[in-house]
Enzyme design. Structure first.
Site, short mmCIF file in Angstrom:
data_model
loop_
_atom_site.label_atom_id
_atom_site.label_comp_id
_atom_site.label_asym_id
_atom_site.label_seq_id
_atom_site.Cartn_x
_atom_site.Cartn_y
_atom_site.Cartn_z
N TYR A 33 11.33 8.91 1.18
CA TYR A 33 11.34 7.91 0.11
C TYR A 33 11.97 8.38 -1.19
O TYR A 33 12.06 7.62 -2.15
CB TYR A 33 9.90 7.44 -0.16
CG TYR A 33 9.26 6.81 1.06
CD1 TYR A 33 9.78 5.65 1.63
CD2 TYR A 33 8.15 7.39 1.66
CE1 TYR A 33 9.21 5.08 2.75
CE2 TYR A 33 7.56 6.83 2.79
CZ TYR A 33 8.11 5.67 3.33
OH TYR A 33 7.55 5.11 4.45
N GLU A 76 12.48 -9.62 1.11
CA GLU A 76 11.75 -8.40 1.49
C GLU A 76 12.63 -7.18 1.24
O GLU A 76 13.83 -7.18 1.57
CB GLU A 76 11.36 -8.49 2.98
CG GLU A 76 10.61 -7.24 3.44
CD GLU A 76 9.84 -7.45 4.73
OE1 GLU A 76 9.28 -8.55 4.92
OE2 GLU A 76 9.80 -6.52 5.54
N ALA A 136 3.54 -0.88 4.75
CA ALA A 136 3.11 -0.90 6.15
C ALA A 136 2.63 -2.28 6.61
O ALA A 136 2.74 -2.61 7.80
CB ALA A 136 1.99 0.13 6.34
N ASN A 188 7.96 -5.66 -1.40
CA ASN A 188 7.94 -4.52 -0.48
C ASN A 188 6.54 -4.51 0.13
O ASN A 188 5.59 -4.02 -0.49
CB ASN A 188 8.23 -3.20 -1.19
CG ASN A 188 8.33 -2.05 -0.18
OD1 ASN A 188 7.89 -2.19 0.96
ND2 ASN A 188 8.88 -0.93 -0.60
N ARG A 190 5.15 11.16 -2.41
CA ARG A 190 4.90 10.77 -1.03
C ARG A 190 6.15 10.96 -0.18
O ARG A 190 7.18 10.32 -0.44
CB ARG A 190 4.50 9.29 -1.01
CG ARG A 190 4.33 8.72 0.36
CD ARG A 190 4.22 7.20 0.30
NE ARG A 190 4.07 6.67 1.64
CZ ARG A 190 4.32 5.43 1.99
NH1 ARG A 190 4.73 4.55 1.10
NH2 ARG A 190 4.17 5.06 3.23
N PRO A 209 0.79 -1.22 0.00
CA PRO A 209 0.00 0.00 0.00
C PRO A 209 0.83 1.28 0.00
O PRO A 209 1.90 1.35 0.61
CB PRO A 209 -0.81 -0.11 1.30
CG PRO A 209 -0.05 -1.03 2.16
CD PRO A 209 0.60 -2.02 1.22
N ASN A 210 0.28 2.26 -0.71
CA ASN A 210 0.81 3.62 -0.79
C ASN A 210 2.07 3.76 -1.65
O ASN A 210 2.54 4.87 -1.88
CB ASN A 210 1.08 4.20 0.62
CG ASN A 210 -0.18 4.21 1.46
OD1 ASN A 210 -1.20 4.73 1.02
ND2 ASN A 210 -0.15 3.60 2.64
N ARG A 263 14.05 4.16 11.86
CA ARG A 263 12.86 5.01 11.87
C ARG A 263 12.08 4.82 13.18
O ARG A 263 12.66 4.45 14.20
CB ARG A 263 12.01 4.69 10.63
CG ARG A 263 12.78 4.98 9.32
CD ARG A 263 11.91 4.81 8.10
NE ARG A 263 10.78 5.73 8.12
CZ ARG A 263 9.73 5.64 7.30
NH1 ARG A 263 9.70 4.66 6.39
NH2 ARG A 263 8.75 6.50 7.38
N HIS A 277 12.77 -2.73 1.41
CA HIS A 277 12.21 -1.44 1.80
C HIS A 277 13.12 -0.36 1.25
O HIS A 277 14.35 -0.48 1.29
CB HIS A 277 12.14 -1.30 3.33
CG HIS A 277 11.20 -2.27 3.95
ND1 HIS A 277 9.84 -2.04 4.05
CD2 HIS A 277 11.42 -3.48 4.52
CE1 HIS A 277 9.27 -3.08 4.64
NE2 HIS A 277 10.20 -3.97 4.94
C1 DQA Z 1 8.43 1.11 3.36
C2 DQA Z 1 8.63 1.28 4.88
C3 DQA Z 1 7.33 1.07 5.62
O1 DQA Z 1 7.52 1.29 7.00
C4 DQA Z 1 6.28 2.06 5.13
O2 DQA Z 1 5.04 1.80 5.75
C5 DQA Z 1 6.15 2.09 3.66
C6 DQA Z 1 7.36 2.04 2.84
C7 DQA Z 1 9.75 1.41 2.58
O3 DQA Z 1 9.84 0.97 1.45
O4 DQA Z 1 10.64 2.08 3.11
O5 DQA Z 1 5.06 2.26 3.13
O6 DQA Z 1 8.07 -0.22 3.09
#
Ligand code: DQA
Length: 164
Positions: free
Chosen positions: A23, A98, A77, A74, A18, A10-11, A107, A100
């Protein structure tokens, strides 16, 4: 030729605008292009997908059982919260790397734990868009050392075409 699902949570469709301080300004489309270029050089096939829903991500992982050799994920959240996603990773028995963009360990405390990383073969975090490229290389290195066929011999999985 190895087949890899690159799956985004998501997002991540909002990348580019964003929280650029966290990011960066690279869009998901630009990341996809870079991943596809690397895949071409490394001679593997990728499918690149983004879903905002937890259920859709679970479905995408289930679907990968039928065609993929590995997954670069990825979870965004959901990595911090989703037992369903974690169970899907365990259930499909495909190697999942995985990734990120940000360093989740540098963080907020709630981001420092990943339920999904516990069942992944490894975690790459903090290299921005390069985390995806490193993730793809890690997935291919893992497959070279653990060929799908040897995993199948242990009864792990069988391609649809081979089980007919
Ligand atoms: C993320 C890190 C997560 O904590 C966050 O909720 C994201 C992006 C990253 O790629 O750094 O949406 O996965």
């Amino acid at each position: 030729m190895a087949q890899v699902l690159v799956l985004n949570g998501p997002n991540l469709n909002l990348l580019g605008t964003r929280e650029p301080g966290v990011y960066g300004t690279t869009t998901l489309a630009a990341i996809e292009k870079a991943v596809r270029n690397l895949a071409r050089r490394l001679r593997c096939e990728v499918r690149f997908l983004q879903c905002n829903g937890e259920g859709e991500l679970v479905e995408a992982l289930h679907d990968a059982m039928g065609w993929a050799d590995a997954v670069v994920l990825n979870p965004a959240a959901y990595g911090h919260t989703s037992v369903a996603l974690r169970d899907a990773i365990s259930g499909i028995r495909l190697p999942v790397v995985e990734v990120h963009l940000s360093n989740i360990h540098a963080r907020e405390p709630f981001r420092r734990h990943s339920l999904t990383a516990e069942v992944a073969v490894g975690l790459i975090s903090g290299f921005g868009a390069d985390s995806y490229l490193l993730g793809l290389q890690a997935a291919l290195a893992y497959l070279a050392q653990h060929p799908p066929r040897s995993r199948e011999a242990g009864g792990v999985r069988r391609r649809r075409s081979e089980s007919q």
